[in-house]
Scaffold this motif. Structure first.
Motif, mmCIF file in Angstrom:
data_model
loop_
_atom_site.group_PDB
_atom_site.id
_atom_site.type_symbol
_atom_site.label_atom_id
_atom_site.label_comp_id
_atom_site.label_asym_id
_atom_site.label_seq_id
_atom_site.Cartn_x
_atom_site.Cartn_y
_atom_site.Cartn_z
ATOM 1 N N LYS A 106 0.855 -1.206 0.000
ATOM 2 C CA LYS A 106 0.000 0.000 0.000
ATOM 3 C C LYS A 106 0.883 1.246 0.000
ATOM 4 O O LYS A 106 0.611 2.219 -0.682
ATOM 5 C CB LYS A 106 -0.918 -0.004 1.220
ATOM 6 N N GLY A 107 1.985 1.166 0.756
ATOM 7 C CA GLY A 107 2.920 2.293 0.819
ATOM 8 C C GLY A 107 3.549 2.567 -0.542
ATOM 9 O O GLY A 107 3.842 3.706 -0.893
ATOM 10 N N LEU A 108 3.739 1.519 -1.322
ATOM 11 C CA LEU A 108 4.354 1.695 -2.651
ATOM 12 C C LEU A 108 3.366 2.302 -3.647
ATOM 13 O O LEU A 108 3.752 2.896 -4.642
ATOM 14 C CB LEU A 108 4.836 0.333 -3.199
ATOM 15 N N GLY A 109 2.077 2.096 -3.402
ATOM 16 C CA GLY A 109 1.064 2.623 -4.317
ATOM 17 C C GLY A 109 0.765 1.634 -5.423
ATOM 18 O O GLY A 109 1.320 0.534 -5.463
ATOM 19 N N PRO A 110 -0.111 2.037 -6.378
ATOM 20 C CA PRO A 110 -0.487 1.121 -7.452
ATOM 21 C C PRO A 110 0.723 0.731 -8.310
ATOM 22 O O PRO A 110 1.663 1.518 -8.453
ATOM 23 C CB PRO A 110 -1.492 1.927 -8.288
ATOM 24 N N LEU A 111 0.659 -0.447 -8.858
ATOM 25 C CA LEU A 111 1.743 -0.972 -9.690
ATOM 26 C C LEU A 111 2.133 0.010 -10.797
ATOM 27 O O LEU A 111 1.274 0.512 -11.523
ATOM 28 C CB LEU A 111 1.292 -2.303 -10.325
ATOM 29 N N GLY A 112 3.413 0.282 -10.894
ATOM 30 C CA GLY A 112 3.905 1.166 -11.954
ATOM 31 C C GLY A 112 3.902 2.635 -11.559
ATOM 32 O O GLY A 112 4.510 3.468 -12.219
ATOM 33 N N LYS A 113 3.197 2.940 -10.465
ATOM 34 C CA LYS A 113 3.101 4.361 -10.079
ATOM 35 C C LYS A 113 3.796 4.624 -8.758
ATOM 36 O O LYS A 113 3.663 5.697 -8.175
ATOM 37 C CB LYS A 113 1.631 4.775 -9.979
ATOM 38 N N GLY A 114 4.486 3.609 -8.251
ATOM 39 C CA GLY A 114 5.148 3.752 -6.956
ATOM 40 C C GLY A 114 6.438 4.533 -7.049
ATOM 41 O O GLY A 114 6.842 4.982 -8.133
ATOM 42 N N LYS A 115 7.087 4.632 -5.883
ATOM 43 C CA LYS A 115 8.353 5.365 -5.795
ATOM 44 C C LYS A 115 9.370 4.776 -6.779
ATOM 45 O O LYS A 115 9.610 3.567 -6.787
ATOM 46 C CB LYS A 115 8.858 5.237 -4.354
#
Ligand code: SF4
Ligand code: SF4
Length: 254
Positions: A106-115
């Motif tokens: 969840k911290g990384l965000g949606p696939l491809g849109k993370g940090k």
């Protein structure tokens, strides 16, 4: 055990049961990401406690390490994939890992849109699609390393290096049948494991590059006197000979 003990863990997961973590193929993980999953967690029995003589959890480990490097190569954060070893009696551990991993993803965000990602969804899908097509080839080329039993976690990072994986994809091997040399003996078509060779009597044979899994069998079995199959590394394959030009006209014996 986690269910029987009524332990709570994140509900944003889909559990897929397999007989052994060694059954989790590289293709399964890539398919999960292709289908929009934001993270994949592989849970296996503790190392050296595999129920099978195959020690499938060691295979799962090397596959996950390879997959992480591939993810890095295409710009996906490798933390979206995790492998954990625990016994079926460790319900608490399972619930803890699920919660922790769920929060991390969840911290990384949606696939491809993370940090550090920032990849367009269509581009990511197409990259994953290309890599999925290469899975049999990747497994063949990295066969030896994938069979390693890594005992020391310090070895994990060194098994596959970034440069090695970049090279793997920049030097992908393709096979091509030289129309000038093919004598339509049909040997390659009979031996191809995936029926990727368009074959007919007295017709120059052609490899369907979409179906080919790059196993190299046609290269091995084409009789040396013809030597019609060539190996191409990291370059585009010439276009297939048009159908109307494939007939071989043989000279009649005087
Ligand atoms: S490399 Fe393997 S899969 Fe591809 S055409 Fe040759 S035999 Fe078939
Ligand atoms: S084995 Fe070689 S000569 Fe025979 S059909 Fe295949 S490519 Fe042509």
């Amino acid at each position: 055990m986690a269910g029987v003990s009524r332990l709570q863990y994140t509900t944003e997961t889909r559990l897929i049961r397999v007989m052994c973590s060694g059954r989790v193929d590289l293709e399964f993980v890539l398919r999960a990401f292709s289908n929009g999953m934001d993270g994949v967690l592989i849970g296996g029995c503790r190392l050296n406690e595999c129920n099978y003589v195959t020690h499938g959890n060691y295979h799962a480990l090397t596959m996950a390490l390879l997959c992480k490097r591939i993810m890095e190569h295409i710009g996906v954060n490798p933390e979206r994939l995790r492998i954990e070893f625990m016994s079926s009696a460790e319900g608490n551990r399972f619930a803890e890992v699920m919660g922790e991993f769920g929060n991390n993803v969840k911290g990384l965000g949606p696939l491809g849109k993370g940090k550090g990602e920032g990849i367009d969804q269509n581009e990511l899908k197409s990259k994953l699609g290309e890599i999925r097509k290469l899975v049999p080839y990747i497994k063949l080329v990295k066969n030896e390393k994938l069979a390693s039993h890594l005992v020391n976690p310090e070895e994990y990072d060194k098994l596959f290096t970034k440069d090695e994986i970049d090279k793997l994809f920049s030097e992908v091997i393709s096979y091509y049948i030289d129309p000038e040399k093919c004598q339509a003996c049909m040997t390659c078509a009979k031996r191809c494991p995936v029926e990727a060779i368009i074959s007919a009597k007295n017709q120059i044979h052609v490899i369907d590059q979409e179906k080919c899994i790059k196993c190299g069998t046609c290269f091995e079995v084409c009789p040396p006197r013809f030597g019609a199959v060539t190996k191409i590394s990291g370059e585009p394959v010439p276009p297939p000979l048009p159908e109307e030009k494939r007939t071989i006209v043989r000279k009649k014996k005087e």
